[in-house]
Design a protein around this motif. Structure first.
Motif, PDB file in Angstrom:
ATOM      1  N   PRO A 139       0.810  -1.221   0.000  1.00  0.00           N
ATOM      2  CA  PRO A 139       0.000   0.000   0.000  1.00  0.00           C
ATOM      3  C   PRO A 139       0.842   1.268   0.000  1.00  0.00           C
ATOM      4  CG  PRO A 139      -0.874  -1.592   1.563  1.00  0.00           C
ATOM      5  CD  PRO A 139       0.436  -2.129   1.099  1.00  0.00           C
ATOM      6  N   LEU A 140       2.009   1.239   0.666  1.00  0.00           N
ATOM      7  CA  LEU A 140       2.883   2.410   0.661  1.00  0.00           C
ATOM      8  C   LEU A 140       3.391   2.712  -0.741  1.00  0.00           C
ATOM      9  CD1 LEU A 140       5.008   1.966   3.915  1.00  0.00           C
ATOM     10  CD2 LEU A 140       3.543   3.906   3.359  1.00  0.00           C
ATOM     11  N   ARG A 141       3.779   1.674  -1.453  1.00  0.00           N
ATOM     12  CA  ARG A 141       4.250   1.875  -2.829  1.00  0.00           C
ATOM     13  C   ARG A 141       3.170   2.495  -3.703  1.00  0.00           C
ATOM     14  NH1 ARG A 141       6.838  -4.134  -2.951  1.00  0.00           N
ATOM     15  NH2 ARG A 141       8.972  -3.602  -2.254  1.00  0.00           N
ATOM     16  N   SER A 142       1.920   2.103  -3.448  1.00  0.00           N
ATOM     17  CA  SER A 142       0.841   2.586  -4.313  1.00  0.00           C
ATOM     18  C   SER A 142       0.559   4.070  -4.132  1.00  0.00           C
ATOM     19  CB  SER A 142      -0.439   1.775  -4.046  1.00  0.00           C
ATOM     20  OG  SER A 142      -0.984   2.082  -2.771  1.00  0.00           O
ATOM     21  N   VAL A 143       0.980   4.654  -3.000  1.00  0.00           N
ATOM     22  CA  VAL A 143       0.689   6.065  -2.750  1.00  0.00           C
ATOM     23  C   VAL A 143       1.940   6.927  -2.687  1.00  0.00           C
ATOM     24  CG1 VAL A 143      -1.407   5.461  -1.493  1.00  0.00           C
ATOM     25  CG2 VAL A 143       0.719   5.836  -0.226  1.00  0.00           C
ATOM     26  N   ALA A 144       3.113   6.320  -2.707  1.00  0.00           N
ATOM     27  CA  ALA A 144       4.357   7.080  -2.547  1.00  0.00           C
ATOM     28  C   ALA A 144       4.464   8.207  -3.557  1.00  0.00           C
ATOM     29  CB  ALA A 144       5.560   6.149  -2.642  1.00  0.00           C
ATOM     30  N   GLY A 145       4.005   7.975  -4.774  1.00  0.00           N
ATOM     31  CA  GLY A 145       4.112   8.990  -5.817  1.00  0.00           C
ATOM     32  C   GLY A 145       3.250  10.207  -5.569  1.00  0.00           C
ATOM     33  N   THR A 146       2.251  10.086  -4.670  1.00  0.00           N
ATOM     34  CA  THR A 146       1.370  11.223  -4.368  1.00  0.00           C
ATOM     35  C   THR A 146       1.844  11.990  -3.141  1.00  0.00           C
ATOM     36  OG1 THR A 146      -0.119   9.960  -2.917  1.00  0.00           O
ATOM     37  CG2 THR A 146      -0.552   9.877  -5.290  1.00  0.00           C
ATOM     38  N   CYS A 147       2.984  11.589  -2.579  1.00  0.00           N
ATOM     39  CA  CYS A 147       3.508  12.206  -1.354  1.00  0.00           C
ATOM     40  C   CYS A 147       4.847  12.852  -1.659  1.00  0.00           C
ATOM     41  CB  CYS A 147       3.651  11.166  -0.248  1.00  0.00           C
ATOM     42  SG  CYS A 147       2.133  10.241   0.098  1.00  0.00           S
ATOM     43  N   HIS A 152      12.168   8.334   0.777  1.00  0.00           N
ATOM     44  CA  HIS A 152      12.713   6.983   0.812  1.00  0.00           C
ATOM     45  C   HIS A 152      11.746   6.016   1.481  1.00  0.00           C
ATOM     46  CE1 HIS A 152      16.713   8.455  -0.364  1.00  0.00           C
ATOM     47  NE2 HIS A 152      16.527   9.428   0.524  1.00  0.00           N
ATOM     48  N   LEU A 153      11.745   4.764   0.982  1.00  0.00           N
ATOM     49  CA  LEU A 153      11.087   3.652   1.639  1.00  0.00           C
ATOM     50  C   LEU A 153      12.178   2.697   2.115  1.00  0.00           C
ATOM     51  CD1 LEU A 153       8.041   2.648  -0.641  1.00  0.00           C
ATOM     52  CD2 LEU A 153       7.990   3.821   1.551  1.00  0.00           C
ATOM     53  N   VAL A 154      12.183   2.420   3.428  1.00  0.00           N
ATOM     54  CA  VAL A 154      13.100   1.430   3.992  1.00  0.00           C
ATOM     55  C   VAL A 154      12.280   0.175   4.248  1.00  0.00           C
ATOM     56  CG1 VAL A 154      14.671   0.876   5.880  1.00  0.00           C
ATOM     57  CG2 VAL A 154      14.488   3.240   5.063  1.00  0.00           C
ATOM     58  N   VAL A 155      12.697  -0.961   3.653  1.00  0.00           N
ATOM     59  CA  VAL A 155      11.869  -2.160   3.651  1.00  0.00           C
ATOM     60  C   VAL A 155      12.609  -3.332   4.290  1.00  0.00           C
ATOM     61  CG1 VAL A 155      10.445  -3.695   2.261  1.00  0.00           C
ATOM     62  CG2 VAL A 155      10.814  -1.329   1.522  1.00  0.00           C
ATOM     63  N   ALA A 161      12.331  -3.199  -3.303  1.00  0.00           N
ATOM     64  CA  ALA A 161      12.348  -3.143  -4.765  1.00  0.00           C
ATOM     65  C   ALA A 161      13.424  -2.153  -5.210  1.00  0.00           C
ATOM     66  CB  ALA A 161      10.967  -2.720  -5.266  1.00  0.00           C
ATOM     67  N   PRO A 162      13.761  -2.139  -6.490  1.00  0.00           N
ATOM     68  CA  PRO A 162      14.738  -1.156  -6.979  1.00  0.00           C
ATOM     69  C   PRO A 162      14.330   0.268  -6.598  1.00  0.00           C
ATOM     70  CG  PRO A 162      14.305  -2.799  -8.665  1.00  0.00           C
ATOM     71  CD  PRO A 162      13.342  -3.083  -7.556  1.00  0.00           C
ATOM     72  N   GLY A 163      15.281   1.027  -6.084  1.00  0.00           N
ATOM     73  CA  GLY A 163      15.006   2.391  -5.639  1.00  0.00           C
ATOM     74  C   GLY A 163      14.631   2.497  -4.184  1.00  0.00           C
ATOM     75  N   GLU A 164      14.377   1.367  -3.544  1.00  0.00           N
ATOM     76  CA  GLU A 164      14.062   1.348  -2.117  1.00  0.00           C
ATOM     77  C   GLU A 164      15.302   0.917  -1.328  1.00  0.00           C
ATOM     78  OE1 GLU A 164       9.383   0.120  -2.905  1.00  0.00           O
ATOM     79  OE2 GLU A 164      10.745  -1.316  -1.981  1.00  0.00           O
TER      80      GLU A 164
END
Length: 574
Positions: A139-147, A152-155, A161-164
């Motif tokens: 769900p975070l990935r699905s909204v990251a572009g609107t924020c 950064h996302l730390v997983v 995924a690439p870029g995280e």
């Protein structure tokens, strides 16, 4: 063992706050224990698949140090918000410690939040970094572009995924030595969004000092957790405090799980059980038996489920329980009696909210608990029932529960939040009365008796009138739950042109029972015979599950809206 009123009066009158100018949650909950007792177990982990592990204080600190370095490398500085979207697991506690000692602000978010809920909070808070695991990152990935502020996302779980940023790989490159910042007690530490009855959620900004404000209530509600009992109550056979183990199903993303369970347990250097999985009544007993849990926080809804599923728990489980705290809804005398008779524990009901938590409650080891009462003001907190103008109500008169900015000695109460995030108007509206607006309103209705015990009536917006009578739903719900066919219940008003409203009950059936007209009549008679005639539900609807918040509270507001919409639709159809 029970105390008396004199001990309560002495504790309440003699208590004084001591809030140091420099105070950091991570230092008192982890740093000092990592130095003094690094091998002591901080967290006992188990998941639904049966995997178990332990995390000691020394390792908790070392991993938090690595994460603090990483967050700084990612551009996080003092005051920046870091979202933490994970369940009860090691990484969640590590993230909190890392954020606090860095001087940043932790923003815990529930795993149950959908994309819209996540997006609103991330956008409103302008969080720079979000930390997630394999389950919550989707769900975070699905909204990251609107924020736009989210950089950064730390997983965790090697699911980046690439870029995280991969948690394990990134932390392995960082130093395990870190010097934490000397934050002031008033510096912000946590941002928790609370759902109101109107408008979007508001972010309550919690300072480091609020943990100090929570401690008297935590200690008392857990029958003197972390300390030997007061001398008046101690005995040669008293159990030592150093074997205490805490567990609660409360989500660490919410005040109930974070401030009422995780942080105060770590503050006292004890062990807390982290169970990663769904709540189940039988499993709750199994966990408490396996880990020798001595103290717990269980929502009334959880206790009701346990009461129905395992009526005689001590016949089936070897429990080490010494205290149960409950909050979120009224406990009710059915659950209260179950605790005493079947668990050998007097349940300590507690009351508070995110903005000023742990302010009212019971401590059965030190003063008498009264069945059905949410308790008395805990030491350090000045609490009253006030009217619409902010004046204190006389005993026995319903009003809104409010907490004063200062204790009875005139010293500032450290339990208070700093304010709502970027919402000065809502912050001002929270306070009322006195020349200095010193009373903070809770939005909850109660009656205070002559001895200072508070009797909960419901949320201010949950209380309604029927034919001129004021109806508090909790009393009727408690009565319904006493019937063997009822697992849970919620009472709301149904609009009625003649009486203004009718009492409507939504009922979740216990296993083995069928919802038919005969049961409706039986339940109505059950309530009519125990409460006032105007309180019995004129209408009963059977429902598979009640709408609940992630903190275990019944969302009566949604049921009220359902009734209003139904009545409106029926009127327009005529």
């Amino acid at each position: 063992m029970t105390g008396d009123h004199r001990l309560y009066e002495a504790l309440y009158k003699e208590f004084r706050w001591h809030v140091p100018a420099v105070f950091n949650i991570a230092e008192v909950c982890c740093g000092r224990w990592a130095r003094q007792a690094p091998q002591r177990v901080a967290i006992l982990y188990e998941n639904e698949e049966g995997h178990r592990a332990q995390l000691r204080y020394g390792e908790l600190q070392a991993r938090a140090n690595r994460l603090s370095h990483l967050l700084e490398r990612l551009g996080v500085g003092p005051g920046d918000r870091v979202a933490i979207v994970m369940p009860q697991r090691f990484e969640t506690a590590i993230a909190h410690m890392a954020v606090y000692q860095l001087g940043a602000v932790a923003m815990p978010l529930s795993m149950l939040f959908g994309p819209d809920a996540l997006a609103y909070r991330l956008q409103d808070s302008e969080a720079k970094v979000a930390i997630a695991d394999a389950v919550s990152v989707g769900p975070l990935r699905s909204v990251a572009g609107t924020c736009p502020a989210l950089q950064h996302l730390v997983v965790a779980d090697r699911a980046a995924a690439p870029g995280e940023v991969d948690w394990e790989a990134a932390l392995a490159r960082e130093s395990s030595v870190y010097v934490g910042r000397a934050t002031h007690a008033d510096d912000p530490a946590v941002l928790i969004y609370t759902s109101g009855t109107t408008g979007p959620p508001k972010g309550a900004l919690i300072p480091h000092r609020a943990l100090i404000g929570n401690l008297p209530g935590f200690v008392a509600s857990q029958n003197w957790f972390g300390f030997p009992l007061p001398q008046e109550l101690s005995s040669p056979s008293a159990t030592p405090a150093d074997d205490q183990v805490f567990w609660s199903p409360a989500d660490w993303a919410w005040t109930g799980g974070l401030m009422d369970a995780l942080l105060p347990t770590l503050y006292f250097g004890r062990s807390i059980v982290a169970f990663h999985g769904r709540f189940n009544a039988e499993r709750a007993f199994e966990l408490m038996q396996r880990y020798r849990v001595t103290h717990t926080f269980l929502f009334p809804t959880a206790l009701r489920a346990m009461m129905k599923a395992v009526p005689e728990p001590r016949r089936h489980f070897d429990l080490a329980l010494r205290a149960i705290m409950s909050a979120g809804e009224a406990v009710g005398d059915a659950v209260f009696a179950y605790g005493q008779q079947q668990l050998g524990i007097t349940i300590n009901e507690m009351f508070g909210q995110t903005e000023m938590n742990y302010v009212v409650g019971n401590c059965s080891a030190c003063w008498p608990a009264r069945p059905g009462s949410m308790g008395r003001p805990y030491p350090g907190h000045r609490v009253a029932v006030i009217d619409d103008e902010g004046r204190e109500c006389p005993p026995g008169t319903p009003g809104e529960v409010a907490v004063h900015r200062c204790d009875i000695h005139g010293d500032p109460d450290p339990v208070f939040f700093l304010g709502y995030w970027r919402n000065d108007g809502a912050t001002r509206a929270k306070f009322t009365g006195d020349p200095d607006n010193s009373w903070c309103r809770t939005g909850d209705t109660a009656v205070m008796d002559e001895d200072g015990y508070l009797w909960y009536q419901g949320r201010s917006d949950d209380v309604f009138k029927v034919a001129g009578y004021r109806i508090g739903p909790s009393e009727i719900e408690n009565c319904l739950v006493k019937h063997p066919a009822v697992a849970n219940a919620a009472v709301v008003p149904k609009p009625d042109p003649e009486r203004g409203a009718l009492v409507k009950a939504y009922v979740v059936l216990a296993p083995g029972h069928t919802g038919d007209e005969a049961l409706v009549q039986a339940l109505q008679q059950h309530v009519r015979g125990r409460l006032a005639p105007y309180q019995y539900p004129k209408e009963i609807e059977f429902i598979d599950a009640l709408p609940m918040t992630t903190t275990g509270k019944v969302q009566r507001r949604l049921l009220r809206l359902r009734e209003e919409e139904r009545v409106a639709a029926a009127s327009s159809a005529r």
